[in-house]
Scaffold this motif. Structure first.
Motif, PDB file in Angstrom:
ATOM      1  N   LEU A   6       5.176   7.604  15.164  1.00 56.33           N
ATOM      2  CA  LEU A   6       4.811   7.375  14.059  1.00 56.33           C
ATOM      3  C   LEU A   6       3.666   6.267  13.786  1.00 56.33           C
ATOM      4  CD1 LEU A   6       5.633   8.101  10.899  1.00 56.33           C
ATOM      5  CD2 LEU A   6       7.076   6.105  10.850  1.00 56.33           C
ATOM      6  N   GLU A   7       2.750   6.773  12.878  1.00 52.87           N
ATOM      7  CA  GLU A   7       1.609   5.754  12.816  1.00 52.87           C
ATOM      8  C   GLU A   7       1.595   5.367  11.318  1.00 52.87           C
ATOM      9  OE1 GLU A   7      -2.051   7.168  14.588  1.00 52.87           O
ATOM     10  OE2 GLU A   7      -1.014   7.536  16.377  1.00 52.87           O
ATOM     11  N   ILE A   8       0.866   4.342  10.800  1.00 54.46           N
ATOM     12  CA  ILE A   8       0.893   3.723   9.567  1.00 54.46           C
ATOM     13  C   ILE A   8       0.152   4.823   8.618  1.00 54.46           C
ATOM     14  CG2 ILE A   8      -1.210   2.565   9.755  1.00 54.46           C
ATOM     15  CD1 ILE A   8       1.775   1.696   7.595  1.00 54.46           C
ATOM     16  N   TRP A   9      -0.751   5.588   9.212  1.00 54.43           N
ATOM     17  CA  TRP A   9      -1.432   6.594   8.217  1.00 54.43           C
ATOM     18  C   TRP A   9      -0.508   7.685   8.014  1.00 54.43           C
ATOM     19  CZ3 TRP A   9      -2.200  11.716   9.168  1.00 54.43           C
ATOM     20  CH2 TRP A   9      -2.220  11.992  10.859  1.00 54.43           C
ATOM     21  N   HIS A  10       0.529   7.964   8.961  1.00 56.10           N
ATOM     22  CA  HIS A  10       1.592   9.006   8.608  1.00 56.10           C
ATOM     23  C   HIS A  10       2.258   8.420   7.303  1.00 56.10           C
ATOM     24  CE1 HIS A  10       1.485  10.067  13.213  1.00 56.10           C
ATOM     25  NE2 HIS A  10       0.634  10.942  12.579  1.00 56.10           N
ATOM     26  N   ILE A  59       0.873  -1.298   0.044  1.00 55.04           N
ATOM     27  CA  ILE A  59       0.038   0.023   0.202  1.00 55.04           C
ATOM     28  C   ILE A  59       1.022   1.333   0.026  1.00 55.04           C
ATOM     29  CG2 ILE A  59      -1.687   1.317   1.273  1.00 55.04           C
ATOM     30  CD1 ILE A  59      -2.617  -1.416   2.277  1.00 55.04           C
ATOM     31  N   VAL A  60       1.897   1.139   0.671  1.00 52.52           N
ATOM     32  CA  VAL A  60       2.864   2.353   0.875  1.00 52.52           C
ATOM     33  C   VAL A  60       3.338   2.491  -0.460  1.00 52.52           C
ATOM     34  CG1 VAL A  60       5.095   3.172   1.825  1.00 52.52           C
ATOM     35  CG2 VAL A  60       3.386   2.436   3.485  1.00 52.52           C
ATOM     36  N   ALA A  61       3.861   1.631  -1.018  1.00 54.94           N
ATOM     37  CA  ALA A  61       4.551   1.627  -2.418  1.00 54.94           C
ATOM     38  C   ALA A  61       3.436   2.208  -3.425  1.00 54.94           C
ATOM     39  CB  ALA A  61       5.101   0.264  -2.833  1.00 54.94           C
ATOM     40  N   ILE A  78       9.972  13.962   4.677  1.00 55.31           N
ATOM     41  CA  ILE A  78      10.630  12.777   5.115  1.00 55.31           C
ATOM     42  C   ILE A  78      11.512  12.882   6.419  1.00 55.31           C
ATOM     43  CG2 ILE A  78      12.545  11.131   4.424  1.00 55.31           C
ATOM     44  CD1 ILE A  78      11.811  11.369   1.579  1.00 55.31           C
ATOM     45  N   GLY A  79      12.039  14.079   6.573  1.00 53.20           N
ATOM     46  CA  GLY A  79      12.581  14.436   7.816  1.00 53.20           C
ATOM     47  C   GLY A  79      11.763  14.401   9.070  1.00 53.20           C
ATOM     48  N   LEU A  80      10.344  14.843   8.838  1.00 46.36           N
ATOM     49  CA  LEU A  80       9.354  14.614   9.767  1.00 46.36           C
ATOM     50  C   LEU A  80       8.878  12.970  10.171  1.00 46.36           C
ATOM     51  CD1 LEU A  80       7.332  15.819  11.705  1.00 46.36           C
ATOM     52  CD2 LEU A  80       5.651  16.006   9.733  1.00 46.36           C
ATOM     53  N   LEU A  81       9.071  12.447   9.155  1.00 41.62           N
ATOM     54  CA  LEU A  81       8.740  10.870   9.386  1.00 41.62           C
ATOM     55  C   LEU A  81       9.870  10.308  10.400  1.00 41.62           C
ATOM     56  CD1 LEU A  81       7.577   9.284   5.881  1.00 41.62           C
ATOM     57  CD2 LEU A  81       6.312  10.026   7.822  1.00 41.62           C
ATOM     58  N   GLY A  82      10.971  10.899   9.811  1.00 41.92           N
ATOM     59  CA  GLY A  82      12.099  10.122  10.947  1.00 41.92           C
ATOM     60  C   GLY A  82      12.054  10.545  12.317  1.00 41.92           C
ATOM     61  N   ILE A  83      11.732  11.958  12.433  1.00 43.38           N
ATOM     62  CA  ILE A  83      11.682  12.495  13.891  1.00 43.38           C
ATOM     63  C   ILE A  83      10.277  11.519  14.643  1.00 43.38           C
ATOM     64  CG2 ILE A  83      11.001  14.431  15.101  1.00 43.38           C
ATOM     65  CD1 ILE A  83      12.517  16.020  12.879  1.00 43.38           C
ATOM     66  N   LEU A  84       9.346  11.505  14.018  1.00 41.55           N
ATOM     67  CA  LEU A  84       8.023  10.771  14.550  1.00 41.55           C
ATOM     68  C   LEU A  84       8.614   9.238  14.821  1.00 41.55           C
ATOM     69  CD1 LEU A  84       5.063  11.937  12.250  1.00 41.55           C
ATOM     70  CD2 LEU A  84       5.641  12.407  14.510  1.00 41.55           C
ATOM     71  N   TYR A  85       9.289   8.612  14.147  1.00 42.53           N
ATOM     72  CA  TYR A  85       9.599   7.348  14.499  1.00 42.53           C
ATOM     73  C   TYR A  85      10.535   7.227  15.204  1.00 42.53           C
ATOM     74  CZ  TYR A  85      10.925   2.498  13.605  1.00 42.53           C
ATOM     75  OH  TYR A  85      11.398   1.023  13.766  1.00 42.53           O
ATOM     76  N   ALA A 106       0.036   8.960   4.101  1.00 40.93           N
ATOM     77  CA  ALA A 106      -0.042  10.646   3.592  1.00 40.93           C
ATOM     78  C   ALA A 106       1.109  10.737   3.098  1.00 40.93           C
ATOM     79  CB  ALA A 106      -0.346  11.048   4.726  1.00 40.93           C
ATOM     80  N   ALA A 107       2.519  10.679   3.565  1.00 38.20           N
ATOM     81  CA  ALA A 107       3.895  10.955   3.207  1.00 38.20           C
ATOM     82  C   ALA A 107       4.058  10.465   1.956  1.00 38.20           C
ATOM     83  CB  ALA A 107       4.654  10.662   4.307  1.00 38.20           C
ATOM     84  N   ALA A 108       3.911   9.078   1.923  1.00 41.28           N
ATOM     85  CA  ALA A 108       4.134   8.271   0.624  1.00 41.28           C
ATOM     86  C   ALA A 108       3.330   9.136  -0.599  1.00 41.28           C
ATOM     87  CB  ALA A 108       3.890   6.864   0.637  1.00 41.28           C
TER      88      ALA A 108
END
Length: 411
Positions: A110-114, A59-61, A98-105, A117-119
């Motif tokens: 970080l949740e899967i919906w993040h 789904i992400v891809a 992408i930087g925000l995703l890294g910080i959230l993780y 949306a980012a993808a």
């Protein structure tokens, strides 16, 4: 076919050095390519750690590739607006997301919906960047230098494929994958700074075309349909990309969950393929002078498809490394050829739309392919989608046998 006027910076007596705008641009791409290779390892690991599901990775891809459906619009924008600003906006947007995703993780938020949306957002930015990049390169070099410069640009990408995954695997074994996302984000910031330094002026037709959006889209599609060399490479790529996407979607998941390979050897496996990829990129220009595009693209397509099918059948590190090396090597030979066919076969004011229309034709099924691969892996295991993808790539090679490609160099 005559290109637009080449900027004075290219017409002076300087040879192509690392001070030249074209090489600075390619150097900025190289930094982003390094970050992308780390991202390709980090993202599946993050998805698996959150969901444990191959389907979630599918789904992400799929979401990241879904914006390819906007490619015709991206082509019109690329041909009408300042391409430099489009590149800057794309790089800075990916840096932030992408930087925000890294910080959230890293912070455990970080949740899967993040990721979903980012993808999607990153996919939009990537499509716009890649179309603008394709159209800008011919502005920085003379027409006769395009095959060699496309080979250099592809070679820098393959150098990143060779060098960065091993380093990325080591980094991700020491720190968590969120660090990999942050490193990737800063690569886009560096790329944006390089683009800002380039002496790129808006093309003469920028912002002056008063035709409607629909007429602009039609012009791109009509042109691609009329040039048979471009059309038939696109038809080949439609099926080839579908199969390759199935393979790439399950690549890391297959190694991690089916082969039970650890992060560090996964990184080194990716790097091994980069050796032949670098060689293939720089051999591409030499080979295209001595073989017709028809022969060269057909042979690389058959070998590439067979290597993906062979990857599905293997289990040892060295067997997988050889199959990966063959696949990346053949892909790096064919890619500059296809780009050159499009660039040399298109007038300057249509470059963006020819590339965007071609990518729309060849990439529009990528989201379907990614989802299909995820579903097959969920039901039958990861070997089945990889084998299926390889057979599709091999079959697609027969489109390259069209007589329009039975020429050398110039289309």
């Amino acid at each position: 076919m005559r290109r637009g006027a080449v900027p004075d910076v290219v017409e002076d007596k300087r040879r192509y050095t690392f001070r030249h705008p074209a090489f600075r641009f390619i150097g900025g791409n190289l930094v982003s390519f390094f970050g992308d290779q780390i991202y390709l390892i980090a993202l599946p690991l993050i998805v698996l750690s959150i969901t444990g599901s191959p389907l979630s990775m599918g789904i992400v891809a799929a979401l990241e590739r879904l914006p390819v459906l906007l490619q015709p619009l991206a082509g019109v924008w690329t041909d009408r607006f300042n391409r430099k600003f489009l590149l800057l906006g794309s790089d800075l947007s990916r840096f932030s997301a992408i930087g925000l995703l890294g910080i959230l993780y890293i912070t455990g938020q970080l949740e899967i919906w993040h990721l979903y949306a980012a993808a999607l957002f990153v996919g939009v930015c990537t499509q716009l960047y890649q179309t603008s990049q394709f159209a800008i390169l011919p502005e920085l070099v003379k027409e006769e230098e395009l095959p060699a410069m496309n080979a250099v640009n592809s070679g820098t990408f393959q150098a990143a494929v060779f060098l960065s995954p091993g380093l990325g695997g080591i980094l991700l074994s020491i720190w968590n994958p969120g660090v990999g996302l942050i490193l990737n984000s800063f690569s886009f910031l560096i790329g944006a700074l390089v683009v800002w330094s380039l002496p790129i002026q808006p093309p003469a037709w920028s912002g002056k075309n008063k035709d409607g959006m629909i007429s602009g889209l039609k012009e791109g599609f009509r042109y691609v349909w009329s040039v048979k060399a471009i059309l038939h490479t696109n038809l080949a790529m439609l099926f080839s990309v579908f199969g390759t996407t199935m393979f790439l979607t399950m690549y890391i998941v297959h190694l991690n969950s089916t082969i039970n390979m650890a992060t560090v050897p996964i990184g080194f496996l990716l790097s091994v393929g980069g050796i032949t990829a670098v060689a293939g990129s720089f051999a591409s220009s030499w080979l295209s002078k001595r073989m017709t595009y028809r022969t060269l693209l057909f042979c690389t397509g058959v070998l590439g498809g067979a290597s993906i099918a062979g990857f599905a059948a293997g289990g040892s590190f060295w067997w997988l490394a050889v199959m990966n090396a063959v696949g990346t090597g053949t892909a790096s030979i064919s890619s500059p050829c296809i780009l050159t066919i499009r660039q040399q076969g298109s007038p300057a004011h249509l470059l963006g739309r020819v590339q965007a229309t071609s990518r729309f034709m060849t990439w529009s099924l990528m989201p379907v392919s990614a989802l299909f691969a995820g579903w097959l892996a969920e039901v039958y295991g990861t070997t089945v989608p990889i084998l299926t993808g390889g057979l599709l790539v091999l079959s697609a090679s027969f489109f390259y046998l069209h007589p329009a490609l039975d020429k050398r160099r110039r289309i």
